[in-house]
Design a protein around this motif. Structure first.
Motif, PDB file in Angstrom:
ATOM      1  N   ILE A 193     -11.354  -9.736  29.780  1.00 40.89           N
ATOM      2  CA  ILE A 193     -12.808  -9.884  29.715  1.00 40.89           C
ATOM      3  C   ILE A 193     -13.232 -11.346  29.834  1.00 40.89           C
ATOM      4  N   THR A 194     -12.444 -12.274  29.308  1.00 34.90           N
ATOM      5  CA  THR A 194     -12.803 -13.692  29.412  1.00 34.90           C
ATOM      6  C   THR A 194     -12.720 -14.171  30.856  1.00 34.90           C
ATOM      7  N   THR A 248     -12.734 -12.506  33.578  1.00 35.98           N
ATOM      8  CA  THR A 248     -13.713 -11.814  34.413  1.00 35.98           C
ATOM      9  C   THR A 248     -15.102 -12.408  34.232  1.00 35.98           C
ATOM     10  N   SER A 249     -15.452 -12.733  33.000  1.00 39.20           N
ATOM     11  CA  SER A 249     -16.747 -13.370  32.735  1.00 39.20           C
ATOM     12  C   SER A 249     -16.836 -14.724  33.430  1.00 39.20           C
ATOM     13  N   THR A 301      -7.629  -6.928  26.316  1.00 38.62           N
ATOM     14  CA  THR A 301      -8.882  -6.247  26.635  1.00 38.62           C
ATOM     15  C   THR A 301      -8.661  -4.775  26.948  1.00 38.62           C
ATOM     16  N   HIS A 304     -23.905 -10.147  22.188  1.00 32.84           N
ATOM     17  CA  HIS A 304     -22.973  -9.457  23.078  1.00 32.84           C
ATOM     18  C   HIS A 304     -23.362  -8.006  23.324  1.00 32.84           C
ATOM     19  N   GLU A 347     -25.943  -8.172  26.011  1.00 28.56           N
ATOM     20  CA  GLU A 347     -25.386  -8.844  27.192  1.00 28.56           C
ATOM     21  C   GLU A 347     -24.448  -7.917  27.963  1.00 28.56           C
ATOM     22  N   LEU A 348     -23.564  -7.207  27.272  1.00 30.07           N
ATOM     23  CA  LEU A 348     -22.634  -6.319  27.953  1.00 30.07           C
ATOM     24  C   LEU A 348     -23.370  -5.147  28.600  1.00 30.07           C
ATOM     25  N   VAL A 388     -25.064  -6.605  31.793  1.00 30.95           N
ATOM     26  CA  VAL A 388     -24.099  -6.854  32.864  1.00 30.95           C
ATOM     27  C   VAL A 388     -23.658  -5.544  33.508  1.00 30.95           C
ATOM     28  N   VAL A 411     -14.234  -4.031  32.661  1.00 33.18           N
ATOM     29  CA  VAL A 411     -13.653  -5.223  33.290  1.00 33.18           C
ATOM     30  C   VAL A 411     -13.179  -4.937  34.707  1.00 33.18           C
ATOM     31  N   TRP A 451     -17.099 -12.451  26.200  1.00 34.03           N
ATOM     32  CA  TRP A 451     -17.908 -12.472  27.413  1.00 34.03           C
ATOM     33  C   TRP A 451     -18.803 -13.708  27.463  1.00 34.03           C
ATOM     34  N   LYS A 469     -18.813 -17.013  29.880  1.00 32.98           N
ATOM     35  CA  LYS A 469     -20.034 -17.445  30.572  1.00 32.98           C
ATOM     36  C   LYS A 469     -20.351 -18.903  30.261  1.00 32.98           C
TER      37      LYS A 469
END
Length: 538
Positions: free
Chosen positions: A72-73, A75-76, A107, A144, A147-148, A151, A234, A490, A494
């Motif tokens: 997830i990191t 990918t963000s 993840t 989050h 935000e998730l 997204v 992800v 995430w 960002k």
């Protein structure tokens, strides 16, 4: 006299056993985590595999930005880098390296919760960092959830990601622990009135009846939270990025980065080695969490790998199925350190995703520290997870065991009893319990940075003008989420992308990013593994 000697002998034996355990633990957390092992235990989340699970782009010889890790990191970071560069008209090359299949680390192996620690550690954050910083950290975690969702909606994967709001229920069985939790809630609600209405205290009988819990439940604290299918979220985004930026984004799975060499006069970039070849780049972004210290030796005993255990289970027939208005997740607190966590899937057999078991069996908690073997799971913790759910809900509320579904996707793929699957995953525990997110100082990376002349340059898509893109070359990190990646990772990714692009002001980081997560030499020196247990006692 003989009795006194026996007591002394017992005390000495216990002391030596504890000393040996401590020395073994110290040695283990000082070791390199190594590379992720092949053939990890089978996570329920990752089946069926994504079409891009084993995607291997052609390995470039040079990239503007190299991201190590596809969870997830990473990918963000990739999404923000690519979207922002495209919006500004820059043509940049982003490479993502992954040691195994895409999203095969923590993840794709976690509990699927978007359930931030709020009242739980607010008081200790306030004590250690001040009220303003503590509140900023809480708001960062809370952000989050929306935000998730946003997204997933923007990428058109809201349904497949299974994002949903839930009522999170903390369940207590010890009166001292419950009273301590209620005191924390009072402090939290007084200092953060904007979130106060979302926290409710339920005493024993009310909690038992409302949440269908066992009769020895002493009380619960409920709040608003979320849940998600982390693997589909992800891999869904990675697939979109590959489609959206075919000339700018490369994903190389099963291509571990085995070493990073500093720049030289002849090669003024970092040189990354992989089994498929080498890559040069001015920017290396570490998004490997529990494995961060493999390539960053100075992070050994700062970010400690920890093996967690997860399960997917069929619910008892008498448990109410989740409805859009009554979806819940649970955290069961049975002892001062460690807990079990549960959420329920909205589709299929409505599987109960139960993880935890830390410290359930003697030294097992120590065995998990520094352990990066996710090819198997703890048999003792597996036994605990396999049997505890009827205990938490009560035998009457649980009812008969579920009837096996014979048809549908995945039929025959999993075990036929209550427990469909057991697996493990490697967390990254920050020894000061705060994530590490920013540029890496040279004293921490252990490598010199490429010169400014090696900074990313790009032609504007309109006009062909050569311009510098991003911050000065260097190494960057977002890792050490201490088991709470879904409410840190995430937005950490960002924020890190904004830093790499030199857009901290434009990205408004001063308003929403907690600076206590930045990597500084002072913080790095102060963070010590021996302080971790003291922090957990809070």
């Amino acid at each position: 006299m003989g009795n006194a000697i026996s007591l002394i002998r017992l005390a000495l034996t216990e002391f030596l056993d504890n000393l040996r355990t401590f020395q073994t633990l110290q040695e283990r957390i000082q070791r390199s985590p190594g590379l992720p092992l092949p053939n990890p235990s089978r996570s329920f989340w990752s089946y069926p595999p994504s079409p891009i699970a084993a995607h291997i782009s052609q390995l470039p010889t040079h990239a503007d930005f190299v991201i190590i890790g596809s969870g997830i990191t990473g990918t963000s970071v990739a999404r923000k880098l690519l979207d922002s560069a495209h919006a500004d008209g820059y043509n940049v090359k982003v490479l993502m390296l992954e040691a195994r299949d895409a999203c095969s680390g923590a993840t794709g192996r976690n509990g699927g919760h978007i359930s931030p620690p709020l009242y739980h550690d607010y008081s200790s954050l306030k004590r250690d960092h001040g009220q303003a910083v503590a509140q900023k950290m809480i708001k960062f975690r809370l952000a989050h959830l929306e935000e998730l969702r946003s997204v997933a909606e923007q990428e058109g994967i809201l349904a497949e990601s299974q994002w949903r709001e839930v009522e999170s229920v903390d369940v207590y069985y010890d009166s001292n622990m419950f009273e301590k939790a209620k005191t924390k809630v009072q402090t939290y609600k007084a200092d953060l009135p904007f979130d106060a209405e979302h926290h409710q205290v339920h005493e024993a009988q009310q909690a038992i009846e409302k949440f269908s819990l066992a009769s020895d439940t002493l009380g619960c604290i409920s709040s608003s939270a979320g849940a998600i299918h982390p693997y589909q979220f992800v891999t869904g985004i990675l697939a979109k990025l590959l489609s959206r930026y075919p000339d700018n984004f490369s994903l190389c799975t099963n291509t571990p980065c085995t070493s990073i060499s500093p720049p030289t006069p002849n090669t003024p970039y970092y040189t990354l080695s992989t089994p498929r070849g080498t890559i040069t780049t001015p920017h290396v972004i570490h998004a490997t969490n529990g494995w961060a210290a493999t390539l960053l030796e100075k992070f050994r005993a700062k970010i400690v790998p920890f093996r967690g255990n997860m399960s997917a289970q069929r619910p008892g027939q008498s448990l109410p199925l989740p409805k859009p208005t009554t979806q819940r997740s649970f955290v069961f607190y049975t002892r001062p350190i460690g807990y079990d966590y549960l959420t329920q899937l909205p589709t299929g057999e409505h599987e109960l995703m139960l993880g935890g078991g830390f410290a359930q069996d003697g030294d097992e908690g120590y065995e998990a520290m520094g352990n990066t073997d996710d090819t198997t799971y703890s048999k003792r913790i597996g036994a605990h997870l396999s049997g505890v759910l009827p205990r938490y809900f009560g035998e009457d509320n649980w009812g008969k065991e579920s009837v096996l579904l014979e048809e549908g996707e995945g039929a025959g793929e999993w075990a036929e009893g209550r427990v469909k699957a057991l697996w493990s995953g490697i967390l990254g525990i920050s020894v000061d319990l705060i994530p590490w997110v920013s540029r890496l100082p040279r004293v921490v990376s252990g490598r010199s940075e490429p010169p400014l002349t090696s900074a990313v340059k790009s032609e504007k898509e309109e006009g062909g003008e050569q311009v510098h893109v991003g911050a000065a070359p260097g190494e960057w990190i977002a890792a050490g989420y201490s088991g709470e990646g879904m409410v840190h990772a995430w937005l950490s990714g960002k924020a890190l992308a904004e830093m790499v692009l030199g857009r901290e002001v434009e990205g408004g980081l001063g308003e929403w990013f907690p600076d206590i997560m930045r990597v500084t030499e002072k913080r790095w020196k102060k963070a010590k593994a021996e302080n971790l247990l003291d922090a957990l006692d809070d």
